[in-house]
Design a protein around this motif. Structure first.
Motif, PDB file in Angstrom:
ATOM      1  N   ILE A   9      -2.341  22.427 -24.120  1.00 12.00           N
ATOM      2  CA  ILE A   9      -0.733  21.889 -24.494  1.00 12.00           C
ATOM      3  C   ILE A   9      -1.215  20.655 -25.224  1.00 12.00           C
ATOM      4  CG2 ILE A   9       1.397  22.324 -24.736  1.00 12.00           C
ATOM      5  CD1 ILE A   9       0.826  24.967 -23.464  1.00 12.00           C
ATOM      6  N   LYS A  10      -0.637  20.307 -25.976  1.00 15.85           N
ATOM      7  CA  LYS A  10      -1.004  18.584 -26.232  1.00 15.85           C
ATOM      8  C   LYS A  10       0.876  18.093 -25.808  1.00 15.85           C
ATOM      9  CE  LYS A  10      -4.538  17.796 -29.501  1.00 15.85           C
ATOM     10  NZ  LYS A  10      -4.556  17.774 -30.806  1.00 15.85           N
ATOM     11  N   PRO A  11       0.762  16.626 -25.126  1.00 20.11           N
ATOM     12  CA  PRO A  11       2.871  16.833 -25.371  1.00 20.11           C
ATOM     13  C   PRO A  11       2.825  15.692 -26.406  1.00 20.11           C
ATOM     14  CG  PRO A  11       0.545  15.033 -23.679  1.00 20.11           C
ATOM     15  CD  PRO A  11       0.243  15.794 -24.050  1.00 20.11           C
ATOM     16  N   PRO A  12       4.459  16.091 -26.667  1.00 16.85           N
ATOM     17  CA  PRO A  12       4.777  15.449 -27.345  1.00 16.85           C
ATOM     18  C   PRO A  12       5.049  13.687 -27.107  1.00 16.85           C
ATOM     19  CG  PRO A  12       6.656  16.999 -26.450  1.00 16.85           C
ATOM     20  CD  PRO A  12       4.846  17.386 -25.640  1.00 16.85           C
ATOM     21  N   PHE A  13       5.733  13.245 -28.312  1.00 16.46           N
ATOM     22  CA  PHE A  13       6.007  11.398 -28.337  1.00 16.46           C
ATOM     23  C   PHE A  13       7.401  11.824 -28.041  1.00 16.46           C
ATOM     24  CE2 PHE A  13       1.966  11.323 -30.598  1.00 16.46           C
ATOM     25  CZ  PHE A  13       1.016  10.511 -30.297  1.00 16.46           C
ATOM     26  N   PRO A  14       7.734  10.689 -26.623  1.00 20.01           N
ATOM     27  CA  PRO A  14       8.684  10.690 -26.935  1.00 20.01           C
ATOM     28  C   PRO A  14       9.490  10.538 -28.077  1.00 20.01           C
ATOM     29  CG  PRO A  14       8.107   9.291 -24.954  1.00 20.01           C
ATOM     30  CD  PRO A  14       6.642  10.331 -26.371  1.00 20.01           C
ATOM     31  N   SER A  15      10.917  10.706 -28.301  1.00 22.41           N
ATOM     32  CA  SER A  15      11.974  10.156 -29.499  1.00 22.41           C
ATOM     33  C   SER A  15      11.474   8.760 -29.218  1.00 22.41           C
ATOM     34  CB  SER A  15      13.516  10.705 -29.140  1.00 22.41           C
ATOM     35  OG  SER A  15      14.166   9.839 -28.461  1.00 22.41           O
ATOM     36  N   ASP A  16      11.754   7.696 -28.412  1.00 23.06           N
ATOM     37  CA  ASP A  16      11.671   5.950 -28.775  1.00 23.06           C
ATOM     38  C   ASP A  16       9.900   5.593 -28.335  1.00 23.06           C
ATOM     39  OD1 ASP A  16      12.160   6.939 -25.740  1.00 23.06           O
ATOM     40  OD2 ASP A  16      13.270   5.597 -25.436  1.00 23.06           O
ATOM     41  N   LEU A  89       7.894  12.460 -19.426  1.00 20.80           N
ATOM     42  CA  LEU A  89       8.971  13.084 -21.175  1.00 20.80           C
ATOM     43  C   LEU A  89       9.703  13.462 -19.438  1.00 20.80           C
ATOM     44  CD1 LEU A  89       5.987  14.982 -23.177  1.00 20.80           C
ATOM     45  CD2 LEU A  89       8.163  13.065 -23.840  1.00 20.80           C
ATOM     46  N   GLU A  90       9.813  13.387 -18.857  1.00 16.52           N
ATOM     47  CA  GLU A  90      10.499  14.766 -17.176  1.00 16.52           C
ATOM     48  C   GLU A  90      11.827  13.748 -16.833  1.00 16.52           C
ATOM     49  OE1 GLU A  90      10.318  18.017 -16.656  1.00 16.52           O
ATOM     50  OE2 GLU A  90       9.093  17.884 -17.525  1.00 16.52           O
ATOM     51  N   GLU A  91      13.032  14.281 -17.221  1.00 15.00           N
ATOM     52  CA  GLU A  91      14.082  13.002 -16.912  1.00 15.00           C
ATOM     53  C   GLU A  91      13.801  13.010 -15.225  1.00 15.00           C
ATOM     54  OE1 GLU A  91      17.212  15.519 -17.229  1.00 15.00           O
ATOM     55  OE2 GLU A  91      17.332  16.135 -19.624  1.00 15.00           O
ATOM     56  N   ASN A  92      13.252  14.368 -14.159  1.00 16.95           N
ATOM     57  CA  ASN A  92      13.090  13.844 -12.720  1.00 16.95           C
ATOM     58  C   ASN A  92      12.207  12.450 -12.733  1.00 16.95           C
ATOM     59  OD1 ASN A  92      14.869  15.412 -12.438  1.00 16.95           O
ATOM     60  ND2 ASN A  92      14.122  17.067 -11.657  1.00 16.95           N
ATOM     61  N   TYR A 131      12.684   2.446 -19.928  1.00 13.48           N
ATOM     62  CA  TYR A 131      11.691   2.613 -20.712  1.00 13.48           C
ATOM     63  C   TYR A 131      10.382   2.990 -19.157  1.00 13.48           C
ATOM     64  CZ  TYR A 131      13.656   1.672 -25.090  1.00 13.48           C
ATOM     65  OH  TYR A 131      14.264   1.088 -26.413  1.00 13.48           O
ATOM     66  N   PRO A 132      10.230   4.568 -19.824  1.00 10.14           N
ATOM     67  CA  PRO A 132       8.201   5.376 -19.117  1.00 10.14           C
ATOM     68  C   PRO A 132       7.782   4.218 -19.559  1.00 10.14           C
ATOM     69  CG  PRO A 132       9.551   7.019 -20.580  1.00 10.14           C
ATOM     70  CD  PRO A 132      10.075   5.815 -20.813  1.00 10.14           C
ATOM     71  N   LEU A 133       7.151   3.407 -18.829  1.00  8.56           N
ATOM     72  CA  LEU A 133       5.874   2.529 -19.052  1.00  8.56           C
ATOM     73  C   LEU A 133       4.654   3.459 -18.558  1.00  8.56           C
ATOM     74  CD1 LEU A 133       6.782  -0.383 -17.540  1.00  8.56           C
ATOM     75  CD2 LEU A 133       6.814  -0.632 -19.723  1.00  8.56           C
ATOM     76  N   GLY A 134       4.863   4.073 -17.618  1.00  5.11           N
ATOM     77  CA  GLY A 134       3.356   5.018 -17.176  1.00  5.11           C
ATOM     78  C   GLY A 134       3.646   5.608 -16.004  1.00  5.11           C
ATOM     79  N   THR A 135       2.608   5.618 -15.168  1.00  9.34           N
ATOM     80  CA  THR A 135       2.876   6.745 -13.945  1.00  9.34           C
ATOM     81  C   THR A 135       2.282   5.876 -12.545  1.00  9.34           C
ATOM     82  OG1 THR A 135       1.488   8.249 -13.949  1.00  9.34           O
ATOM     83  CG2 THR A 135       3.521   9.073 -14.572  1.00  9.34           C
ATOM     84  N   LEU A 136       3.188   6.201 -11.422  1.00 13.20           N
ATOM     85  CA  LEU A 136       1.607   6.023 -10.550  1.00 13.20           C
ATOM     86  C   LEU A 136       1.296   7.405  -9.456  1.00 13.20           C
ATOM     87  CD1 LEU A 136       0.408   5.011  -7.448  1.00 13.20           C
ATOM     88  CD2 LEU A 136       3.006   4.606  -6.271  1.00 13.20           C
TER      89      LEU A 136
END
Length: 414
Positions: A9-16, A89-92, A131-136
């Motif tokens: 299941i591929k993650p969708p792209f954010p709307s922005d 993509l998560e709100e949290n 804007y979410p850049l990535g993660t730790l």
């Protein structure tokens, strides 16, 4: 690294996504080498969460770039199979997968089936604009949970990662601005040099022509015409001094780069007195002690020459008195120049060292200063790793103290 792709299941792209990618690339961190600051954070995250893998990631258009990769030998992976592409993509801000083998989004993911990535926890790295850049993020090869303390620690570390991003972005911007300012300053110096030199000859011709007209036609001119010729001559001298001051100001970098030399303090002061060519009633008291100095003599001579010259010019007393003191202490040469001149108005003290900052008072010949000399002095003192200070009483006199470094010394104190 090649990972076999299954029906995942591929993650969708954010709307922005377009704006988000622009935010990611604004940090100029993609494809950069590992850095200790980030590696320390991933090592700490792995230790706190007791996991073998911890990453700082940036989601690019088609890949997940690993700015820091603790526990894995590669620095990027496909975005389509990235856990982090789901996490952003998560709100949290905290995204946790306790057992990827039973999660429909990751059951067939090659990281799960081939690399045994069972547990995942990722905190989104949010820029100031949201804007979410990535993660730790952290990985483990077995199902597990994080304690509240571990979750808070992971979020705190992610906050520090974003601070590092911002700090590096600011530093990059400052370096760019600094380089632009350096280039513009160099252009200004070149322009000032060219214009100044080109103006010197016409001014000299104006002064000579005024003298020739006076000598040849003086008997035919009335007093008003003679005053006009004197005005032309004096204005030419004033502009010539202004140009000379500009040249000295913009050549301070060159002067300050001269090699240090060894010389006697008394010789320095005597040379300065000779250069001043004093034609008024003036008493200059030099330091009694003579000692050997090692410094940039040309720069030091220009500093003292400017200061003493000002003490003479801005003096309304019949007899000018100037006291010069000099001493060496530790790694510093200290100087003090005091006069019995006009003094400086209190409201002018804060900007006397600014370029073109004039005092609003006339010198003993009725001329207004150009605000270049003291700015040049300040610039030279700073270049010689020193500081300068002024104290003054209107109508009584002024004392200017400064020090410069001796033999590259590092101590600073008046």
């Amino acid at each position: 690294m090649k990972i076999r792709r299954l029906n995942v299941i591929k993650p969708p792209f954010p709307s922005d996504e377009k704006e988000r990618l622009s935010a990611v690339r604004s940090y100029h961190l993609l494809d950069t080498l590992p850095e200790k600051d980030f590696d320390n954070i991933t090592a700490l995250a792995a230790s706190i969460c007791d996991v073998p893998i911890a990453l700082v990631t940036l989601l690019d258009a088609n890949r997940n770039f690993l700015k820091s990769h603790y526990g894995v030998p590669f620095n990027e992976s496909p975005r389509n199979t990235s856990f982090c592409a789901h996490a952003i993509l998560e709100e949290n801000d905290l995204f946790i997968v306790e057992d990827a083998r039973i999660d429909p989004r990751f059951q067939r993911n090659p990281f799960v089936t081939e690399m045994n990535a069972i547990f995942y926890a990722g905190v989104r790295l949010m820029d100031p604009h949201g804007y979410p850049l990535g993660t730790l993020c952290v990985f483990d090869s077995k199902p597990r949970e994080l304690s509240n303390k571990q979750k808070k620690a992971l979020s705190s570390l992610a906050y520090q990662v974003v601070n590092l991003f911002e700090s590096k972005k600011r530093n990059r911007t400052l370096m760019t601005v600094q380089e632009e300012l350096r280039e513009r300053n160099e252009e200004l110096k070149n322009f000032a040099g060219i214009v100044s030199h080109d103006m010197k000859m016409p001014l000299a011709n104006m002064i000579i022509t005024s003298d020739m007209l006076q000598a040849k036609y003086g008997g035919l001119l009335d007093e008003q015409a003679k005053k006009y010729l004197d005005y032309i001559k004096q204005s030419s001298f004033t502009l010539s001094e202004y140009i000379t001051g500009l040249l000295e100001h913009y050549e301070t970098d060159k002067t300050a780069s001269y090699v240090e030399e060894i010389f006697d303090s008394q010789d320095l002061f005597e040379e300065i007195i000779e250069l001043l060519n004093i034609s008024v009633d003036c008493e200059i008291n030099l330091p009694e002690e003579n000692f050997e100095m090692q410094a940039n003599k040309a720069a030091l001579e220009q500093i003292i020459l400017n200061l003493v010259s000002n003490s003479i010019k801005y003096n309304d007393k019949e007899k000018i008195k100037i006291d010069i003191e000099c001493r060496e202490k530790d790694d510093l040469y200290h100087f003090s120049i005091s006069d019995n001149g006009m003094g400086i108005p209190a409201e002018e003290m804060s900007h006397i060292f600014e370029l073109f900052g004039t005092l609003g008072i006339l010198d003993r010949e009725g001329k207004k200063g150009n605000g270049i000399g003291l700015s040049t002095v300040k610039k030279l003192v700073t270049k010689l790793q020193g500081e300068i200070a002024v104290s003054s009483t209107l109508g009584v006199g002024t004392t200017i103290e400064f020090y410069i470094q001796k033999n590259g010394g590092a101590n600073k104190a008046f």
